[in-house]
Design an enzyme around this catalytic site. Structure first.
Site, PDB file in Angstrom:
ATOM      1  N   GLY A  36     -33.846 -37.477 -39.557  1.00 47.56           N
ATOM      2  CA  GLY A  36     -32.999 -36.494 -38.858  1.00 47.56           C
ATOM      3  C   GLY A  36     -33.550 -35.098 -39.084  1.00 47.56           C
ATOM      4  N   HIS A  37     -33.797 -34.752 -40.348  1.00 48.83           N
ATOM      5  CA  HIS A  37     -34.406 -33.452 -40.654  1.00 48.83           C
ATOM      6  C   HIS A  37     -35.779 -33.351 -39.991  1.00 48.83           C
ATOM      7  CE1 HIS A  37     -31.902 -34.175 -44.415  1.00 48.83           C
ATOM      8  NE2 HIS A  37     -31.437 -33.005 -44.024  1.00 48.83           N
ATOM      9  N   GLN A  61     -21.454 -23.696 -51.016  1.00 49.12           N
ATOM     10  CA  GLN A  61     -20.776 -24.378 -49.906  1.00 49.12           C
ATOM     11  C   GLN A  61     -20.127 -25.692 -50.322  1.00 49.12           C
ATOM     12  OE1 GLN A  61     -24.551 -24.773 -47.635  1.00 49.12           O
ATOM     13  NE2 GLN A  61     -23.789 -26.790 -47.057  1.00 49.12           N
ATOM     14  N   VAL A 184     -29.958 -37.988 -35.045  1.00 46.75           N
ATOM     15  CA  VAL A 184     -30.884 -39.119 -35.187  1.00 46.75           C
ATOM     16  C   VAL A 184     -30.151 -40.224 -35.953  1.00 46.75           C
ATOM     17  CG1 VAL A 184     -33.078 -39.905 -36.140  1.00 46.75           C
ATOM     18  CG2 VAL A 184     -32.892 -37.609 -35.155  1.00 46.75           C
TER      19      VAL A 184
END
Ligand code: AMP
Length: 284
Positions: A36-37, A61, A184
């Site tokens: 995905g990255h 975060q 993805v």
């Protein structure tokens, strides 16, 4: 490819790029990289002269200490993947390099025009303040021409668009283009996530039911109201032993306000598999 750990070195490299009028692509990540990255980085490499990838597990975060501590980290493996794709610089600072002690402990309050009041924002208080704190700092340091984010974190992408295009910071980032990239998935539909590393093989198999259910909901939407579809998604996933829905909300893709029908709508889900929190979404 060069690995950089200090802000000073980043600024030097960015200045050199700017002097040579090179376009800069930035891909912010928290590491434990997967395909995905990689898809974001590949696109950045294709569209820019120079690509910076940040690998930083941003403490501000996380609103859950255990999630932060257990977040997978493997810079060596990440660097190999990034080099093979053609990234030029990896920025992997320590939290102390990134923030002063005061910055680390201050709760920043940005105005997100309500986008942070729903879904992830409601469940993870302060999360998006931390995201914008780190992303805006990366934008100041790297001064990218284009910055790449995945649609998997759809609310995050909406908030970054808001920050760059409509917030008080918009003049600062007026030349910056935000690029959203598709989710993805594995062949069985499970959205790739660094957190999947914390699942056993059988848990991963169960988790494939999340996207299966979202896909079924496209059919249900043909003959049901938004509320009925939301409820059916929650009930279907909760009926699977080992999965528990935190929320499923069908919202407008721009405002993130509850959708009244399925036009321009997106369904966003968060599901717990044991202690591991998984998110996914589908556009109607
Ligand atoms: P993270 O390391 O989880 O903070 O993710 C860094 C970037 O990669 C974010 O913009 C994510 O939305 C994006 N990303 C993570 N997983 C995926 C995926 N399965 N498909 C596309 N983008 C992704």
């Amino acid at each position: 490819m060069q690995i950089i750990t200090t802000k000073q070195e980043i600024l030097q490299q960015v200045e050199a790029c700017k002097r040579q009028h090179k376009t800069i692509g930035l891909v912010p990540t928290m590491g434990a990289l997967h395909q995905g990255h990689a898809s974001l980085v590949q696109r950045a490499v294709a569209e820019n002269d120079v690509v910076f990838v940040s690998v930083f597990v941003n403490p501000t975060q996380f609103n859950n200490k255990e999630d932060l501590e257990k977040y997978p980290r493997n810079l060596e493996r990440d660097a190999k993947l990034l080099e093979s794709i053609g990234a030029h610089f990896v920025f992997a600072p320590t939290p102390e390099e990134m923030y002063t002690a005061q910055e680390m402990n201050t709760t920043f309050q940005y105005d997100f025009d309500g986008l942070d009041k729903v879904m992830e924002g409601k469940m993870r208080p302060g999360h998006f303040n931390g995201v914008v704190q780190v992303v805006s700092r990366l934008f100041y340091l790297v001064q990218p021409t284009k910055a790449y984010f995945g649609e998997k974190d759809f609310q995050q992408l909406a908030i970054i668009h808001q920050m760059v295009e409509r917030s008080a910071l918009k003049d600062t980032f007026s030349d910056l283009q935000i690029i959203g990239c598709p989710i993805v998935r594995q062949a069985d539909g499970l959205a790739l996530s660094s957190r999947n590393e914390r699942l056993s093989e059988s848990e991963k198999k169960l988790a494939t039911n999340i996207y299966k259910t979202l896909k079924s909901s496209m059919e249900w939407a043909k003959n049901a109201t938004v509320k009925e579809v939301e409820q059916r998604v929650v009930d279907t996933i909760n009926a699977i032993d080992g999965l528990e829905v935190e929320y499923y909300e069908i919202v407008d893709q721009t405002t993130l306000l509850p959708a009244t029908d399925f036009s321009h709508a997106i369904g966003c889900v968060t599901v717990y598999s044991g202690p591991v929190r998984l998110i996914d979404n589908i556009k109607y």
